[in-house]
Structures are given as structure tokens and as C-alpha cells.
Design a protein around this motif. Structure first.
Motif, PDB file in Angstrom:
ATOM      1  N   ARG A   1      44.016 -61.103  -8.387  1.00  0.00           N
ATOM      2  CA  ARG A   1      45.347 -61.268  -8.970  1.00  0.00           C
ATOM      3  C   ARG A   1      45.780 -59.968  -9.639  1.00  0.00           C
ATOM      4  NH1 ARG A   1      48.578 -65.449 -10.417  1.00  0.00           N
ATOM      5  NH2 ARG A   1      47.018 -66.980  -9.823  1.00  0.00           N
ATOM      6  N   GLU A   2      47.034 -59.627  -9.405  1.00  0.00           N
ATOM      7  CA  GLU A   2      47.659 -58.487 -10.075  1.00  0.00           C
ATOM      8  C   GLU A   2      48.997 -58.985 -10.595  1.00  0.00           C
ATOM      9  OE1 GLU A   2      49.326 -54.368  -8.478  1.00  0.00           O
ATOM     10  OE2 GLU A   2      47.141 -54.513  -8.257  1.00  0.00           O
ATOM     11  N   GLY A   3      49.039 -59.330 -11.880  1.00  0.00           N
ATOM     12  CA  GLY A   3      50.232 -59.959 -12.444  1.00  0.00           C
ATOM     13  C   GLY A   3      50.402 -61.331 -11.833  1.00  0.00           C
ATOM     14  N   LYS A   4      51.569 -61.579 -11.237  1.00  0.00           N
ATOM     15  CA  LYS A   4      51.833 -62.867 -10.591  1.00  0.00           C
ATOM     16  C   LYS A   4      51.467 -62.864  -9.109  1.00  0.00           C
ATOM     17  CE  LYS A   4      55.534 -64.415 -13.614  1.00  0.00           C
ATOM     18  NZ  LYS A   4      56.913 -64.911 -13.672  1.00  0.00           N
ATOM     19  N   THR A   5      51.107 -61.705  -8.571  1.00  0.00           N
ATOM     20  CA  THR A   5      50.827 -61.578  -7.143  1.00  0.00           C
ATOM     21  C   THR A   5      49.330 -61.673  -6.873  1.00  0.00           C
ATOM     22  OG1 THR A   5      52.749 -60.125  -6.952  1.00  0.00           O
ATOM     23  CG2 THR A   5      51.207 -60.122  -5.116  1.00  0.00           C
ATOM     24  N   ILE A   6      48.987 -62.430  -5.842  1.00  0.00           N
ATOM     25  CA  ILE A   6      47.590 -62.536  -5.409  1.00  0.00           C
ATOM     26  C   ILE A   6      47.448 -61.764  -4.104  1.00  0.00           C
ATOM     27  CG2 ILE A   6      45.737 -64.086  -4.689  1.00  0.00           C
ATOM     28  CD1 ILE A   6      47.044 -66.239  -6.432  1.00  0.00           C
ATOM     29  N   PHE A   7      46.484 -60.855  -4.095  1.00  0.00           N
ATOM     30  CA  PHE A   7      46.203 -60.057  -2.908  1.00  0.00           C
ATOM     31  C   PHE A   7      44.938 -60.579  -2.241  1.00  0.00           C
ATOM     32  CE2 PHE A   7      48.836 -57.292  -5.457  1.00  0.00           C
ATOM     33  CZ  PHE A   7      49.692 -56.729  -4.515  1.00  0.00           C
ATOM     34  N   TYR A   8      44.987 -60.665  -0.914  1.00  0.00           N
ATOM     35  CA  TYR A   8      43.867 -61.166  -0.133  1.00  0.00           C
ATOM     36  C   TYR A   8      43.266 -60.035   0.690  1.00  0.00           C
ATOM     37  CZ  TYR A   8      45.523 -65.749  -1.423  1.00  0.00           C
ATOM     38  OH  TYR A   8      45.907 -66.848  -2.147  1.00  0.00           O
ATOM     39  N   SER A   9      41.957 -60.109   0.870  1.00  0.00           N
ATOM     40  CA  SER A   9      41.254 -59.132   1.702  1.00  0.00           C
ATOM     41  C   SER A   9      40.062 -59.825   2.351  1.00  0.00           C
ATOM     42  CB  SER A   9      40.798 -57.934   0.863  1.00  0.00           C
ATOM     43  OG  SER A   9      39.914 -58.365  -0.154  1.00  0.00           O
ATOM     44  N   LEU A  10      39.498 -59.173   3.368  1.00  0.00           N
ATOM     45  CA  LEU A  10      38.298 -59.729   3.988  1.00  0.00           C
ATOM     46  C   LEU A  10      37.183 -59.716   2.953  1.00  0.00           C
ATOM     47  CD1 LEU A  10      38.397 -58.165   7.568  1.00  0.00           C
ATOM     48  CD2 LEU A  10      39.285 -60.355   6.770  1.00  0.00           C
ATOM     49  N   ALA A  11      36.349 -60.731   2.970  1.00  0.00           N
ATOM     50  CA  ALA A  11      35.348 -60.936   1.924  1.00  0.00           C
ATOM     51  C   ALA A  11      34.305 -59.831   1.867  1.00  0.00           C
ATOM     52  CB  ALA A  11      34.675 -62.290   2.093  1.00  0.00           C
ATOM     53  N   ASP A  12      33.886 -59.317   3.009  1.00  0.00           N
ATOM     54  CA  ASP A  12      32.872 -58.264   2.994  1.00  0.00           C
ATOM     55  C   ASP A  12      32.825 -57.546   4.330  1.00  0.00           C
ATOM     56  OD1 ASP A  12      31.248 -59.815   4.774  1.00  0.00           O
ATOM     57  OD2 ASP A  12      30.384 -60.873   3.063  1.00  0.00           O
ATOM     58  N   SER A  13      31.961 -56.555   4.416  1.00  0.00           N
ATOM     59  CA  SER A  13      31.879 -55.735   5.628  1.00  0.00           C
ATOM     60  C   SER A  13      31.364 -56.542   6.828  1.00  0.00           C
ATOM     61  CB  SER A  13      30.999 -54.511   5.385  1.00  0.00           C
ATOM     62  OG  SER A  13      29.681 -54.913   5.070  1.00  0.00           O
ATOM     63  N   HIS A  14      30.638 -57.629   6.580  1.00  0.00           N
ATOM     64  CA  HIS A  14      30.156 -58.445   7.699  1.00  0.00           C
ATOM     65  C   HIS A  14      31.331 -59.038   8.483  1.00  0.00           C
ATOM     66  CE1 HIS A  14      26.582 -58.804   4.948  1.00  0.00           C
ATOM     67  NE2 HIS A  14      26.050 -58.308   6.043  1.00  0.00           N
ATOM     68  N   ILE A  15      32.310 -59.537   7.758  1.00  0.00           N
ATOM     69  CA  ILE A  15      33.466 -60.150   8.410  1.00  0.00           C
ATOM     70  C   ILE A  15      34.223 -59.095   9.203  1.00  0.00           C
ATOM     71  CG2 ILE A  15      35.588 -61.485   8.065  1.00  0.00           C
ATOM     72  CD1 ILE A  15      32.816 -62.823   7.252  1.00  0.00           C
ATOM     73  N   SER A  16      34.404 -57.945   8.595  1.00  0.00           N
ATOM     74  CA  SER A  16      35.071 -56.840   9.268  1.00  0.00           C
ATOM     75  C   SER A  16      34.304 -56.437  10.523  1.00  0.00           C
ATOM     76  CB  SER A  16      35.190 -55.658   8.299  1.00  0.00           C
ATOM     77  OG  SER A  16      35.878 -54.611   8.892  1.00  0.00           O
ATOM     78  N   SER A  17      32.999 -56.385  10.426  1.00  0.00           N
ATOM     79  CA  SER A  17      32.151 -56.007  11.559  1.00  0.00           C
ATOM     80  C   SER A  17      32.219 -57.040  12.680  1.00  0.00           C
ATOM     81  CB  SER A  17      30.708 -55.837  11.073  1.00  0.00           C
ATOM     82  OG  SER A  17      29.861 -55.539  12.143  1.00  0.00           O
ATOM     83  N   ILE A  18      32.112 -58.318  12.330  1.00  0.00           N
ATOM     84  CA  ILE A  18      32.193 -59.392  13.333  1.00  0.00           C
ATOM     85  C   ILE A  18      33.528 -59.317  14.067  1.00  0.00           C
ATOM     86  CG2 ILE A  18      32.404 -61.897  13.649  1.00  0.00           C
ATOM     87  CD1 ILE A  18      30.415 -62.167  11.263  1.00  0.00           C
ATOM     88  N   PHE A  19      34.605 -59.173  13.294  1.00  0.00           N
ATOM     89  CA  PHE A  19      35.935 -59.145  13.897  1.00  0.00           C
ATOM     90  C   PHE A  19      36.116 -57.887  14.748  1.00  0.00           C
ATOM     91  CE2 PHE A  19      40.588 -58.564  13.836  1.00  0.00           C
ATOM     92  CZ  PHE A  19      40.937 -59.755  14.439  1.00  0.00           C
ATOM     93  N   GLY A  20      35.691 -56.748  14.228  1.00  0.00           N
ATOM     94  CA  GLY A  20      35.802 -55.491  14.971  1.00  0.00           C
ATOM     95  C   GLY A  20      35.020 -55.535  16.275  1.00  0.00           C
TER      96      GLY A  20
END
Length: 110
Positions: free
Chosen positions: A83-102
Motif C-alpha cells: 500500500r502507498e497511501g490509498k493505492t495498492i500496488f501488485y507485483s509477482l510474489a517472487d522470482s520463482h513465479i517470474s521464472s515459471i512464467f518466463g
């Protein structure tokens, strides 16, 4: 040459075979990747974090639809948020997810 089926012995399972519970969790992970909308969201998050509004805009979908899928991705521990103020930012949980998807994208494009 015909081999009688009764003569064939099945190979033993490798000793390194994970327990059924681990294999079941792996199957569930692949089910999460089996939804086009979730895969599109993961693609958007593959490079950097985004808020719901921006993801919805990029995918030409409603914020409600994106929020629903993000909730599933978050419960599956594929996505994390901050959370940054009222905005929630989402990202991939970790490098494993990025690796699997890549690797999936790489495999498909070969």
C-alpha cells in the motif's frame, strides 16, 4: 513383435517422488496458470508492479474483474501487494513465479 501385456512389469516410482500432498499443490498451481485473464495479469506484472486501475486499463477490463482475479492470485501466493497511501500496488510474489512464467513463454515461442 507382440509382447504379452501380463509379462510387462511397470517401472518402480523413483524414491525422490514427492508426497501426494506436494504433487497436489503443484497441480493446483498449474490450475491457477490455466486461466487466460490471470495469465494476462501475470504478464502485466512480469516486468513491474501495477495498481488495479492501471492493470484494468491495460487489459481493457473492469477494475472489479481485475480485483477478483488478483484476489485469487494473492490467495495462491503468486502475487503480493503493498500500500502507498490509498493505492495498492501488485507485483509477482517472487522470482520463482517470474521464472515459471518466463520459461512458459519461452517454451511456447520456440
Amino acid at each position: 513383435m507382440y509382447t504379452d501385456y501380463k509379462e510387462h512389469k511397470p517401472a518402480e516410482l523413483p524414491e525422490q517422488m514427492p508426497p501426494e500432498s506436494v504433487l497436489s499443490d503443484a497441480a493446483e498451481l498449474f490450475k491457477i496458470f490455466g486461466d487466460l485473464t490471470r495469465v494476462r495479469i501475470i504478464f502485466v506484472l512480469f516486468r513491474h508492479e501495477e495498481c488495479v486501475r492501471d492493470i484494468a486499463q491495460k487489459l481493457d477490463m473492469t477494475q472489479s474483474a481485475i480485483s477478483h482475479q488478483l484476489r485469487i492470485l494473492k490467495q495462491s501466493r503468486l502475487v503480493t501487494s503493498r500500500r502507498e497511501g490509498k493505492t495498492i500496488f501488485y507485483s509477482l510474489a517472487d522470482s520463482h513465479i517470474s521464472s515459471i512464467f518466463g520459461q512458459a513463454l519461452e517454451h511456447i515461442q520456440e
